[in-house]
Design a protein around this motif. Structure first.
Motif, short mmCIF file in Angstrom:
data_model
loop_
_atom_site.label_atom_id
_atom_site.label_comp_id
_atom_site.label_asym_id
_atom_site.label_seq_id
_atom_site.Cartn_x
_atom_site.Cartn_y
_atom_site.Cartn_z
N ARG A 281 10.24 0.04 0.53
CA ARG A 281 9.61 -0.65 1.67
C ARG A 281 9.46 0.29 2.85
O ARG A 281 8.42 0.34 3.49
N ASP A 282 10.52 1.06 3.12
CA ASP A 282 10.49 1.98 4.26
C ASP A 282 9.43 3.06 4.06
O ASP A 282 8.58 3.28 4.93
N LEU A 283 9.49 3.73 2.91
CA LEU A 283 8.56 4.86 2.70
C LEU A 283 7.11 4.39 2.64
O LEU A 283 6.25 4.95 3.32
N THR A 284 6.83 3.33 1.87
CA THR A 284 5.43 2.88 1.77
C THR A 284 4.98 2.28 3.09
O THR A 284 3.80 2.36 3.43
N GLY A 285 5.90 1.68 3.85
CA GLY A 285 5.54 1.18 5.18
C GLY A 285 5.01 2.31 6.05
O GLY A 285 3.97 2.18 6.71
N ARG A 286 5.71 3.47 6.01
CA ARG A 286 5.26 4.62 6.79
C ARG A 286 3.93 5.15 6.27
O ARG A 286 3.05 5.54 7.04
N VAL A 287 3.78 5.15 4.93
CA VAL A 287 2.52 5.63 4.33
C VAL A 287 1.35 4.73 4.73
O VAL A 287 0.29 5.21 5.12
N LEU A 288 1.54 3.40 4.67
CA LEU A 288 0.45 2.47 5.00
C LEU A 288 0.09 2.56 6.48
O LEU A 288 -1.08 2.48 6.86
N ASN A 289 1.11 2.75 7.30
CA ASN A 289 0.91 2.95 8.72
C ASN A 289 0.08 4.21 8.98
O ASN A 289 -0.87 4.21 9.77
N PHE A 290 0.43 5.28 8.26
CA PHE A 290 -0.31 6.54 8.36
C PHE A 290 -1.77 6.34 7.94
O PHE A 290 -2.69 6.82 8.60
N MET A 291 -1.97 5.58 6.83
CA MET A 291 -3.33 5.33 6.36
C MET A 291 -4.13 4.53 7.39
O MET A 291 -5.32 4.81 7.61
N ALA A 292 -3.49 3.52 8.00
CA ALA A 292 -4.18 2.68 8.99
C ALA A 292 -4.65 3.53 10.17
O ALA A 292 -5.74 3.32 10.71
N LYS A 293 -3.82 4.51 10.56
CA LYS A 293 -4.17 5.36 11.71
C LYS A 293 -5.14 6.47 11.35
O LYS A 293 -5.69 7.13 12.22
N ASN A 294 -5.32 6.76 10.06
CA ASN A 294 -6.15 7.88 9.62
C ASN A 294 -7.24 7.44 8.66
O ASN A 294 -7.49 8.07 7.65
N LYS A 295 -7.88 6.34 8.98
CA LYS A 295 -8.92 5.78 8.11
C LYS A 295 -10.08 6.74 7.94
O LYS A 295 -10.48 7.40 8.87
#
Lengths: 271, 271
Positions: free
Chosen positions: A257-271
């Protein structure tokens, strides 16, 4: 120290050739039409770095020509078959598998060694790998292939089957991108990343590993049970499978949850 | 404007309640023991935001009590079954599915609307959603569920089956983490992220969608073909499946390489 990299004109071969030269070694690279036997005769360390399906053939070609005090090693993603072929050589023998590609550099990357017959050159080679900052992990050839049948084989099958199922459904991927949740997009693109690559490499990784049949079968059994629960509309069956799998993951669920949360957050900011 | 959010004490209900209040609306939230009928009678817009398996029951409970000029809508991840239940109501009817959770905010998030019967309150509600910065996508209930059977259903099945296969193999996940390539780790943790969540939510998303049987079957067929190629050791079969899937992905392969490249790079820097 004289190093021969057989098939050394690929990305991985070139990357290691540079590193050897920096340590003052003489490096012989042989490409498609290179004289492998000649290179094998001269060198103190012989590294086989050819496509997986050619590895055994190349080892058989050179094994009897290698000096007894030299080291025979390789860069192949499978270990049982190449190391069986290496056994005929009278020199030092060490299986190798770099768990990274040439785009990331050596620092802190994993490198698996499968020791078979040590000598002074194998000791030198170990120290050389450590000096590059690599993280050395030692396993038997069997342990290596069992683990890779899961880490590589199962990961690949799960990605390829997602892509193939989408094709079977004739699903509109543009619509999927428009409507997608971030987890779907990450899942879709992880499959696309695998499919973008060389089908021969992936079929070799799958087919040359003696343990992939077992993992492919386990995956099919898992999907069968889930499909059967969906087909019957059995929520209790589906939930049993789900909770058993969660229990198996244990505290890795939190990590996930922690790692993918950070990954999804990164993706949202770098569309 | 008076808004009733039935089941509004969950995360999504609370998030929207705040947004309505900011626009000067009066908001009635009913939780587990709330008087749904009473709330439905009074409100201009009634939003059903209860667990999927309770949605139809709650709609049936309140439908005949809603004012004719009011709007009945919902926040459910499936649309065919809830909207079939909504059809008995004499008011405006609009299916809704927010494609995001309460942790990310409204800005630029996708929100699907399935129009059935428009009136002044449905028009007001659309403008309200747009004013939050949401990206509105309009689909029929059938189109919604067909797409979600892939975007949600297939994604979930592929993740759950990976976790379940690892459990069946009794694979040592700690060893897997130690030896892992970055793509394996991302794949493992994406599965773990799904498994960390509520099994009831996921079985509802799967089982209440009339199109999930079809996607689950296509996935099983895809895995069967791949497993059969591995079992037979047929590289040509495996490569045919691989290349057909790649062709189907088309130029999304490049996109996939770029996006996952950035994600893996981010992961490497944020271990």
């Amino acid at each position: 120290m004289k190093i021969a990299i057989i098939g050394g004109k690929g990305q991985m071969g070139k990357m290691f050739a540079e590193a050897f030269k920096k340590k003052g070694c003489e490096v012989i690279l042989t490409g498609r039409r290179g004289n492998n036997i000649d290179a094998a005769k001269k060198a103190d360390i012989i590294i086989v770095s050819v496509p997986i399906r050619e590895t055994v053939k190349v080892i058989e070609e050179i094994a009897s020509h290698i000096k007894e005090d030299a080291l025979l090693t390789d860069f192949t993603s499978i270990k049982v078959k190449p190391m069986d072929a290496m056994k005929t050589a009278k020199c030092g023998i060490l299986g190798g598998h770099p768990l990274f590609d040439s785009t990331v550099g050596f620092k802190s990357q994993n490198f698996i060694l499968c020791p078979l017959k040590e000598n002074n050159n194998s000791k030198w080679y170990r120290l050389f790998l450590k000096s590059l900052g690599l993280n050395i992990i030692e396993l038997s050839a069997e342990e290596h292939d069992k683990n890779m049948a899961v880490i590589q084989g199962l990961t690949h099958i799960s990605n390829i089957s997602l892509g193939y199922a989408l094709k079977k459904l004739g699903y509109n991927l543009d619509m999927g991108e428009k409507l997608s949740s971030p987890v779907y997009l990450l899942r879709l693109y992880t499959a696309g990343r695998i499919l973008a690559q060389d089908e021969k490499l992936y079929s070799d990784i799958e087919m040359e590993n003696p343990y992939s049949k077992e993992t492919a079968k386990a995956y099919l059994e898992a999907v069968k049970e889930i499909e059967s629960a969906v087909e019957k509309g059995s929520k209790s069956e589906f939930e049993r499978i789900f909770t058993e799998s969660r229990q198996y993951f244990g505290d890795k669920c939190k990590k996930a949850r922690d790692l993918t949360g950070r990954v999804l957050n990164f993706m949202a900011k770098n569309k």
